[in-house]
Design an enzyme around this catalytic site. Structure first.
Site, short mmCIF file in Angstrom:
data_model
loop_
_atom_site.label_atom_id
_atom_site.label_comp_id
_atom_site.label_asym_id
_atom_site.label_seq_id
_atom_site.Cartn_x
_atom_site.Cartn_y
_atom_site.Cartn_z
N HIS A 138 0.90 -1.07 -0.20
CA HIS A 138 0.06 0.02 -0.05
C HIS A 138 0.91 1.27 -0.06
CE1 HIS A 138 -3.83 1.99 0.58
NE2 HIS A 138 -3.40 2.81 1.44
N LYS A 179 -6.71 13.23 -7.92
CA LYS A 179 -6.45 11.93 -7.78
C LYS A 179 -7.50 10.93 -7.34
CE LYS A 179 -2.94 9.70 -4.89
NZ LYS A 179 -2.11 9.58 -3.49
N GLU A 229 -7.99 7.24 -5.51
CA GLU A 229 -7.51 6.40 -4.50
C GLU A 229 -8.65 5.28 -4.07
OE1 GLU A 229 -5.25 7.42 -1.16
OE2 GLU A 229 -3.30 7.28 -2.29
N HIS A 284 -10.24 2.24 -1.21
CA HIS A 284 -10.45 2.22 0.23
C HIS A 284 -11.27 0.94 0.14
CE1 HIS A 284 -10.28 4.31 4.47
NE2 HIS A 284 -8.99 4.16 3.89
N GLN A 323 -10.67 3.49 9.91
CA GLN A 323 -10.47 4.80 10.87
C GLN A 323 -11.86 5.26 11.23
OE1 GLN A 323 -9.25 4.01 7.60
NE2 GLN A 323 -7.15 4.70 7.32
N ASP A 364 -0.63 15.16 4.37
CA ASP A 364 -1.64 14.40 5.21
C ASP A 364 -0.91 13.26 6.00
OD1 ASP A 364 -4.00 12.94 5.74
OD2 ASP A 364 -3.96 12.02 3.82
N GLN A 366 -8.01 10.08 11.62
CA GLN A 366 -8.35 10.93 10.29
C GLN A 366 -8.05 12.20 10.69
OE1 GLN A 366 -9.46 9.22 7.05
NE2 GLN A 366 -7.77 8.45 8.28
N ASN A 388 -3.01 5.12 -7.84
CA ASN A 388 -3.15 4.14 -6.61
C ASN A 388 -3.18 2.58 -7.05
OD1 ASN A 388 -5.72 3.07 -4.55
ND2 ASN A 388 -3.40 3.15 -4.03
#
Length: 757
Positions: free
Chosen positions: A54, A97, A99, A101, A246, A274, A320, A539
């Site tokens: 990851h 972007k 990504e 999850h 999270q 971040d 987060q 990603n």
């Protein structure tokens, strides 16, 4: 300095931590060699998360270099920062972007999806860009199953909750359903932001002595080890990994967003990152590594919401709404005053150093010390073995003579009701897609359009993917993903200017999966080069597996296009209004024209899957030169105001595209009559439902139809006038004759039927 300690009991404990993070014996030996000693528990955890797929991209990095990453608009290349940046002129740039999850959303759908949105937002606004739109790409199993319905409901609720609360419109996306995602749904989130180029900030640590600030939420145990969790397959026992998911707080993120953007405007920010995957570990080592510097912090100063947190937990927590901010030395008061204004935790926890080392203290006692680059640039890279799946040739075989032609009108109804094709209004009605009042083309059109206030520019956005094609032919399927995304932008009148990818695959340690990945990336890269579309980032999500096996390889493309001159502009000697183009038919009597060539291609089609329950066959051919000619011709015609509507042909082929053109605009519905007097000598089901590539259905003024077709032919684009917009019946040849009202009811009602409202 950490003292060497080689006691067997200590090393046994460290090896247990390494095993928990999936660190191999070879990687463990590498870490010991780098440090010259046994790592501490905190160090082992830090290396463990940073060596995960990851974070490290250790299996994909060599292949990702195949993507074209340069172009006249590219300001920040792929891999250099948190998100890609493209110049759109007039001093403006876009940051975007996509990504994944996936694993968190499988275990905890609401929080997994919500925090996926929060994370992608932070990737954009940490660079100084204001987020103006969100999109997503979602994949689920068979919607008839209650568990899948619960997953869909939870994921959509999480996406809606975060976007709606923070005030960023979710303007669309795509959703598909297939048994391959049973137990491993995919949740890919995209964010697009706008920035003045002069305000662009990067995630770099520079200037020895510059203070390092912790900003945002307090640290807890939620999300602990999330990067490692995302780098292993899902199993029946994955519910125990709930702590790796999270917890979202969009209201706090709103404060963080505004504070960061205001802080960047002051000019005191050196770098900002971040705390996403791997939390404090990732943010410290990546900023240090990018800047060629070191960082030291004292985690005793980190705000905490739980007692008893160990250094290991503080460094690996993925709580987060947190940022690492590096401020110019001597300007701390400016930053602190602003943080106080926004009521945010803001603590100076360390400083930038010049020796390239990352040092973690707790109350002055050192807990970890290593070269920052050993966690990032010097992480292991693998060249995995690759071999074609043993069952691939069998899956690619298709004897059309063994496929009976059904009742075509009934097949048409079945396709309209397919959850993958049917209206997604049940989903996007939960999203606030009008907040910020910039949405020009609403969700449901395939491509959404956002205006940029104060300019005549608009941005078109789309997310696309077709896993079935990639499963049957990864190389050709990879090309198709890029081409369809670009085509979706062009039919909206936009010039495709860049893409971000989200590559969802099974285990890279499986040679068959890695072969799929390798071939897919090669195909995508070739299409990007042919269409001159740079890849700005993205990603890679591996280990998308459940006890039933790997998912079908699912590359998703998030692509952005630029539209100049929406609204009134001068053409020749007159001022004309140029509205945004959509797929909906506009006026009675307009001519309907098919651009592109229809072949006898049914392999991998939604028709074959839905009607005949088969996911087999050679996928359609794709000619990149022909695709480029089609897109260039159509874009020019749209920009000159010659086209009234445009809709690309994808799942469900011609018949489904025609139907959607009839009722996409629920306030202005039309019927259509299509005839095939000079139709190709192919099967009728291939003519209606085949998914031959590089095709677009357009409508033009009937007086302009012949000239339009002549211009197309001159540019090397096949064009056939099929019929006209007329009445309230969808009539396709002699085989389909269905009232618009009936077809729309099937299409709009399918998802509501499954979801109970």
């Amino acid at each position: 300095m950490i003292q060497k300690n080689r006691t067997p009991s200590l090393e046994a404990e460290i090896k247990r931590i390494a095993q928990h993070h999936g660190v191999t014996d070879e990687e463990y030996a590498r870490i010991k060699k780098t440090l010259g000693r046994i790592p501490t528990p905190t160090e082992m955890g830090m290396y463990g998360v940073m060596y995960s797929e990851h974070c490290s991209y250790k299996s994909s990095k060599p292949l990702l270099r195949l993507f074209p990453t340069e172009g006249p608009r590219v300001l920040v290349k792929a891999g250099e920062e948190n998100a890609g940046v493209l110049d759109i002129g007039d001093g403006l740039a876009i940051v975007f972007k996509i990504e994944s999850h996936n694993h968190p959303s499988a275990v905890e759908p609401f929080q997994g999806a919500a925090t996926g949105v929060g994370g992608i937002l932070r990737d954009v606004f940490t660079m100084g860009a204001r987020p103006i739109a969100l999109m997503n790409s979602l994949r689920f199993g068979d919607l008839k199953k209650p568990k899948v319905q619960a997953l869909l409901k939870g994921v959509v609720s999480g996406i809606a909750f975060y976007g709606n609360c923070i005030g960023v419109p979710t303007v669309g996306g795509e959703v598909a359903f297939d048994d391959t995602y049973e137990g491993n749904p995919l949740v890919n989130a995209m964010c697009l932001g706008i920035i003045e180029k002069k305000n662009l900030v990067k995630g770099c640590a520079r200037g020895a002595g510059n203070p390092v600030f912790y900003l945002g939420a307090a640290t807890g145990r939620d999300g602990l080890g999330g990067a490692s969790f995302a780098s292993r397959e899902l199993t029946e026992s994955s519910q125990k990994d709930r702590p790796a998911v999270q917890i979202a707080d969009p209201f706090l993120e709103k404060l963080l967003l505004e504070a960061c953007l205001e802080l960047i405007q002051t000019g005191v920010v050196v770098g900002i990152q971040d705390m996403g995957a791997a939390g404090l570990t990732c943010s410290t080592c990546e900023t240090a590594s990018r800047g060629g510097m070191g960082i030291e912090i004292d985690i005793a100063k980190v705000p905490r919401r739980e007692v008893g947190l160990t250094p290991y937990e503080v460094m690996l927590s993925e709580s987060q709404e947190r940022m690492l901010v590096i401020i110019q030395k001597g300007k701390e008061r400016i930053a602190e005053k602003l943080f106080k204004k926004w009521d945010l935790h803001a603590v100076k926890i360390g400083k930038v150093t010049s020796d390239g080392m990352l040092r973690i203290y707790e109350n002055g006692v050192i807990q970890a010390e290593m070269p920052a680059k050993s966690l990032t640039d010097e992480a292991p890279v693998y060249h995995r073995p690759a071999s074609p799946p043993s069952a691939l040739k069998k899956k690619q075989s298709l004897r059309l003579e063994e496929i009976p032609e059904p009742d075509l009108a009934e097949a048409f109804r079945q396709l309209l009701a397919s959850p993958t094709i049917a209206s997604k209004v049940w989903i996007y009605q939960q999203y606030d897609h009008m907040v910020q009042t910039n949405t020009v083309v609403l969700p449901g059109q395939g491509t959404s359009v956002i205006r940029i206030k104060g300019t005549n520019k608009c941005l078109a956005m789309t997310t696309d993917g077709n896993a079935t094609y990639v499963a049957l032919d990864p190389y050709r399927g990879g090309m198709m993903v890029v081409c369809e995304a670009a085509r979706n932008l062009v039919v909206a009148g936009a010039e495709p200017i860049g893409l971000s990818d989200c590559l969802n695959f099974g285990s890279p340690e499986d040679p068959e999966v890695f072969w799929q990945f390798k071939e897919c990336v090669k195909g995508m890269a070739e299409a990007c080069r042919a269409l001159s579309i740079p890849v700005t980032g993205g990603n890679v999500s591996f280990y998308n597996e459940s006890p039933k096996g790997s998912i079908d390889p699912t590359p998703v493309v998030a692509m952005v296009g630029l539209i100049e001159g929406i609204g009134y502009r001068v053409q020749g000697t007159e001022k004309r209004y140029f509205p945004p183009i959509t797929g909906a038919f506009k006026d009675e009597g307009d001519a309907v024209i098919l651009l592109g060539e229809t072949k006898e291609e049914l392999g991998g089609s939604e028709y074959l899957k839905v009607v005949h329950r088969q996911k087999i066959g050679p996928v359609p051919e794709i000619d990149l030169e022909r695709e480029k000619k089609l897109q260039e011709f159509l874009l020019k015609e749209i920009q000159q105001g010659k086209v009234k509507s445009a809709h690309d042909l994808s799942e469900g082929g011609l018949a489904v595209a025609v139907a959607e053109c009839c009722f996409l605009d629920s306030q202005n519905k039309h019927g259509v009559v299509l005839e095939f007097q000079n139709r190709p000598t192919i099967r009728k089901d291939a003519l209606l439902f085949g998914e031959s590539q590089s095709r677009v259905l357009v409508s033009v003024d009937k007086k302009e139809a012949d000239a339009f077709c002549q211009r197309a032919q001159k540019e090397g684009v096949p064009a056939a006038r099929l019929g006209k917009v007329e009445g309230q019946i969808i009539q396709v040849g002699k085989w389909v004759k269905v009232p618009v009202e009936e077809a729309e009811k099937i299409w709009r009602g399918s998802l509501h039927g499954f979801m109970g409202r």
